[in-house]
Design a protein around this motif. Structure first.
Motif, PDB file in Angstrom:
ATOM      1  N   VAL A  37       0.875  -1.345  -0.138  1.00  0.00           N
ATOM      2  CA  VAL A  37       0.007  -0.015  -0.036  1.00  0.00           C
ATOM      3  C   VAL A  37       1.071   1.405  -0.148  1.00  0.00           C
ATOM      4  O   VAL A  37       2.004   1.142   1.022  1.00  0.00           O
ATOM      5  N   GLN A  38       0.499   2.157  -0.779  1.00  0.00           N
ATOM      6  CA  GLN A  38       1.466   3.368  -0.993  1.00  0.00           C
ATOM      7  C   GLN A  38       1.263   4.424  -0.138  1.00  0.00           C
ATOM      8  O   GLN A  38       1.777   5.315   0.317  1.00  0.00           O
ATOM      9  N   LYS A  39      -0.184   4.738  -0.195  1.00  0.00           N
ATOM     10  CA  LYS A  39      -0.967   5.942   0.699  1.00  0.00           C
ATOM     11  C   LYS A  39      -1.904   5.175   1.473  1.00  0.00           C
ATOM     12  O   LYS A  39      -2.801   4.426   1.188  1.00  0.00           O
ATOM     13  N   VAL A  40      -1.924   5.870   2.644  1.00  0.00           N
ATOM     14  CA  VAL A  40      -2.880   5.478   3.874  1.00  0.00           C
ATOM     15  C   VAL A  40      -3.409   6.657   4.078  1.00  0.00           C
ATOM     16  O   VAL A  40      -2.977   7.830   4.560  1.00  0.00           O
ATOM     17  N   GLY A  41      -4.978   6.644   4.185  1.00  0.00           N
ATOM     18  CA  GLY A  41      -5.706   7.536   4.882  1.00  0.00           C
ATOM     19  C   GLY A  41      -6.419   6.838   6.102  1.00  0.00           C
ATOM     20  O   GLY A  41      -6.480   5.672   6.113  1.00  0.00           O
ATOM     21  N   LEU A  42      -6.593   7.831   7.100  1.00  0.00           N
ATOM     22  CA  LEU A  42      -6.883   7.347   8.252  1.00  0.00           C
ATOM     23  C   LEU A  42      -8.154   7.846   8.862  1.00  0.00           C
ATOM     24  O   LEU A  42      -8.335   9.020   8.610  1.00  0.00           O
ATOM     25  N   TRP A  43      -8.984   7.370   9.521  1.00  0.00           N
ATOM     26  CA  TRP A  43     -10.336   7.800  10.086  1.00  0.00           C
ATOM     27  C   TRP A  43     -10.503   7.135  11.596  1.00  0.00           C
ATOM     28  O   TRP A  43     -10.222   6.091  11.909  1.00  0.00           O
ATOM     29  N   GLY A  44     -10.709   8.238  12.249  1.00  0.00           N
ATOM     30  CA  GLY A  44     -10.860   7.526  13.904  1.00  0.00           C
ATOM     31  C   GLY A  44     -11.886   8.247  14.475  1.00  0.00           C
ATOM     32  O   GLY A  44     -12.263   9.523  14.134  1.00  0.00           O
ATOM     33  N   ARG A  45     -12.596   7.739  15.565  1.00  0.00           N
ATOM     34  CA  ARG A  45     -13.667   8.408  16.264  1.00  0.00           C
ATOM     35  C   ARG A  45     -13.232   8.642  17.759  1.00  0.00           C
ATOM     36  O   ARG A  45     -12.693   7.547  18.285  1.00  0.00           O
ATOM     37  N   SER A  46     -13.457   9.572  18.333  1.00  0.00           N
ATOM     38  CA  SER A  46     -12.983   9.980  19.704  1.00  0.00           C
ATOM     39  C   SER A  46     -11.611   9.397  20.181  1.00  0.00           C
ATOM     40  O   SER A  46     -10.747  10.255  19.302  1.00  0.00           O
ATOM     41  N   MET A  47     -11.282   8.584  20.816  1.00  0.00           N
ATOM     42  CA  MET A  47      -9.939   8.262  21.162  1.00  0.00           C
ATOM     43  C   MET A  47      -9.236   7.929  19.894  1.00  0.00           C
ATOM     44  O   MET A  47      -7.925   8.182  19.531  1.00  0.00           O
ATOM     45  N   GLY A  48     -10.082   7.069  18.657  1.00  0.00           N
ATOM     46  CA  GLY A  48      -9.321   6.774  17.652  1.00  0.00           C
ATOM     47  C   GLY A  48      -8.884   7.874  16.910  1.00  0.00           C
ATOM     48  O   GLY A  48      -7.867   8.041  16.081  1.00  0.00           O
ATOM     49  N   ALA A  49      -9.730   9.262  16.839  1.00  0.00           N
ATOM     50  CA  ALA A  49      -9.525  10.374  15.940  1.00  0.00           C
ATOM     51  C   ALA A  49      -8.049  10.853  16.734  1.00  0.00           C
ATOM     52  O   ALA A  49      -7.367  11.382  16.222  1.00  0.00           O
ATOM     53  N   ALA A  50      -8.034  10.799  17.916  1.00  0.00           N
ATOM     54  CA  ALA A  50      -6.885  11.734  18.707  1.00  0.00           C
ATOM     55  C   ALA A  50      -5.820  10.834  18.518  1.00  0.00           C
ATOM     56  O   ALA A  50      -4.702  11.269  17.954  1.00  0.00           O
ATOM     57  N   THR A  51      -5.697   9.337  18.278  1.00  0.00           N
ATOM     58  CA  THR A  51      -4.795   8.664  17.952  1.00  0.00           C
ATOM     59  C   THR A  51      -4.103   9.134  16.412  1.00  0.00           C
ATOM     60  O   THR A  51      -3.144   9.005  16.337  1.00  0.00           O
ATOM     61  N   CYS A  52      -5.221   9.047  15.630  1.00  0.00           N
ATOM     62  CA  CYS A  52      -4.823   9.247  14.284  1.00  0.00           C
ATOM     63  C   CYS A  52      -4.173  10.706  14.015  1.00  0.00           C
ATOM     64  O   CYS A  52      -3.040  10.807  13.493  1.00  0.00           O
ATOM     65  N   LEU A  53      -4.716  11.811  14.995  1.00  0.00           N
ATOM     66  CA  LEU A  53      -3.737  13.034  14.768  1.00  0.00           C
ATOM     67  C   LEU A  53      -2.546  13.031  15.287  1.00  0.00           C
ATOM     68  O   LEU A  53      -1.667  13.490  14.917  1.00  0.00           O
ATOM     69  N   LEU A  54      -2.421  12.225  16.568  1.00  0.00           N
ATOM     70  CA  LEU A  54      -1.055  11.986  17.137  1.00  0.00           C
ATOM     71  C   LEU A  54      -0.077  11.346  15.951  1.00  0.00           C
ATOM     72  O   LEU A  54       1.094  11.752  15.783  1.00  0.00           O
ATOM     73  N   TYR A  55      -0.701  10.367  15.774  1.00  0.00           N
ATOM     74  CA  TYR A  55       0.281   9.488  14.550  1.00  0.00           C
ATOM     75  C   TYR A  55       0.665  10.150  13.425  1.00  0.00           C
ATOM     76  O   TYR A  55       1.917  10.240  12.967  1.00  0.00           O
ATOM     77  N   ALA A  56      -0.242  10.805  12.933  1.00  0.00           N
ATOM     78  CA  ALA A  56       0.041  11.601  11.532  1.00  0.00           C
ATOM     79  C   ALA A  56       1.180  12.719  11.723  1.00  0.00           C
ATOM     80  O   ALA A  56       1.879  13.147  10.811  1.00  0.00           O
ATOM     81  N   SER A  57       1.104  13.546  12.945  1.00  0.00           N
ATOM     82  CA  SER A  57       2.057  14.522  12.966  1.00  0.00           C
ATOM     83  C   SER A  57       3.317  14.079  13.401  1.00  0.00           C
ATOM     84  O   SER A  57       4.564  14.577  13.264  1.00  0.00           O
ATOM     85  N   ARG A  58       3.362  13.031  14.497  1.00  0.00           N
ATOM     86  CA  ARG A  58       4.564  12.557  14.879  1.00  0.00           C
ATOM     87  C   ARG A  58       5.380  11.360  14.273  1.00  0.00           C
ATOM     88  O   ARG A  58       6.764  11.631  14.261  1.00  0.00           O
ATOM     89  N   LEU A  59       4.453  10.523  13.857  1.00  0.00           N
ATOM     90  CA  LEU A  59       5.225   9.263  13.213  1.00  0.00           C
ATOM     91  C   LEU A  59       5.293   9.079  11.848  1.00  0.00           C
ATOM     92  O   LEU A  59       5.922   8.303  11.118  1.00  0.00           O
ATOM     93  N   SER A  60       4.346   9.643  11.204  1.00  0.00           N
ATOM     94  CA  SER A  60       4.202   9.697   9.832  1.00  0.00           C
ATOM     95  C   SER A  60       3.706  10.726   9.003  1.00  0.00           C
ATOM     96  O   SER A  60       2.367  10.808   8.585  1.00  0.00           O
ATOM     97  N   PRO A  61       4.758  11.725   8.721  1.00  0.00           N
ATOM     98  CA  PRO A  61       4.163  13.004   8.006  1.00  0.00           C
ATOM     99  C   PRO A  61       3.988  12.626   6.719  1.00  0.00           C
ATOM    100  O   PRO A  61       3.021  13.513   6.061  1.00  0.00           O
ATOM    101  N   ASP A  62       3.871  11.561   6.042  1.00  0.00           N
ATOM    102  CA  ASP A  62       3.363  11.280   4.748  1.00  0.00           C
ATOM    103  C   ASP A  62       1.916  10.656   4.778  1.00  0.00           C
ATOM    104  O   ASP A  62       1.576   9.988   3.458  1.00  0.00           O
ATOM    105  N   THR A  63       1.444  10.656   5.749  1.00  0.00           N
ATOM    106  CA  THR A  63      -0.017  10.091   5.746  1.00  0.00           C
ATOM    107  C   THR A  63      -0.841  10.980   4.829  1.00  0.00           C
ATOM    108  O   THR A  63      -0.765  12.052   4.664  1.00  0.00           O
TER     109      THR A  63
END
Length: 151
Positions: A37-63
């Motif tokens: 998989v080349q590109k990954v889009g993330l969706w999360g609700r509540s804690m999952g949304a917070a997790t996606c935002l934390l991940y996208a900024s710190r661990l995976s700037p190319d999400t």
């Protein structure tokens, strides 16, 4: 995604995004390296949304993108609000600082993370990933103003 400490996964604690972003990283790495998989889009609700935002900024700037549905902006802030709501909504938030400090100390001791470090609003401020922030005005757990702090 069934993260550590919830659902059918092993683990004793849910960290509301702090450790879950590592679980998300493992899934994304698997998709990229094992499935091509080349590109990954993330969706999360509540804690999952917070997790996606934390991940996208710190661990995976190319999400590719994040859809964050009903995320909190600050775990520390959310704890203050929930304690205030449970005790009495008429007292100012600062009244409950000591209670949240004790909660933070207990979480640090038992779960190994600081609730003050779960700050999706700070992550969004430094994130280059496009994000759609969704939040209902009548959310009874996470107040709508959390969404305004994320944009």
């Amino acid at each position: 995604l069934d993260t550590a400490g919830s659902g059918l996964s092993d683990g004793d604690h849910v960290s509301l995004g702090y450790f879950e972003q590592d679980d998300l990283a493992a899934v994304v790495d698997f998709l990229r390296f094992e499935c091509g998989v080349q590109k990954v889009g993330l969706w999360g609700r509540s804690m999952g949304a917070a997790t996606c935002l934390l991940y996208a900024s710190r661990l995976s700037p190319d999400t590719a993108c994040v859809v964050a549905d009903s995320s909190f902006s600050s775990l520390h802030g959310l704890c203050l609000e929930l304690i205030q709501r449970a005790v009495t909504p008429t007292l100012p938030l600062s009244t409950f600082d000591t209670a949240v400090d004790r909660l933070a100390s207990s979480v640090q001791h038992s779960a190994g993370f600081d609730i003050r470090h779960v700050e999706p609003a700070l992550s969004v401020a430094t994130c280059a990933t496009p994000a759609l922030i969704i939040h209902g005005r009548r959310d009874e757990l996470v107040a709508f103003d959390h969404a305004t702090k994320l944009i």
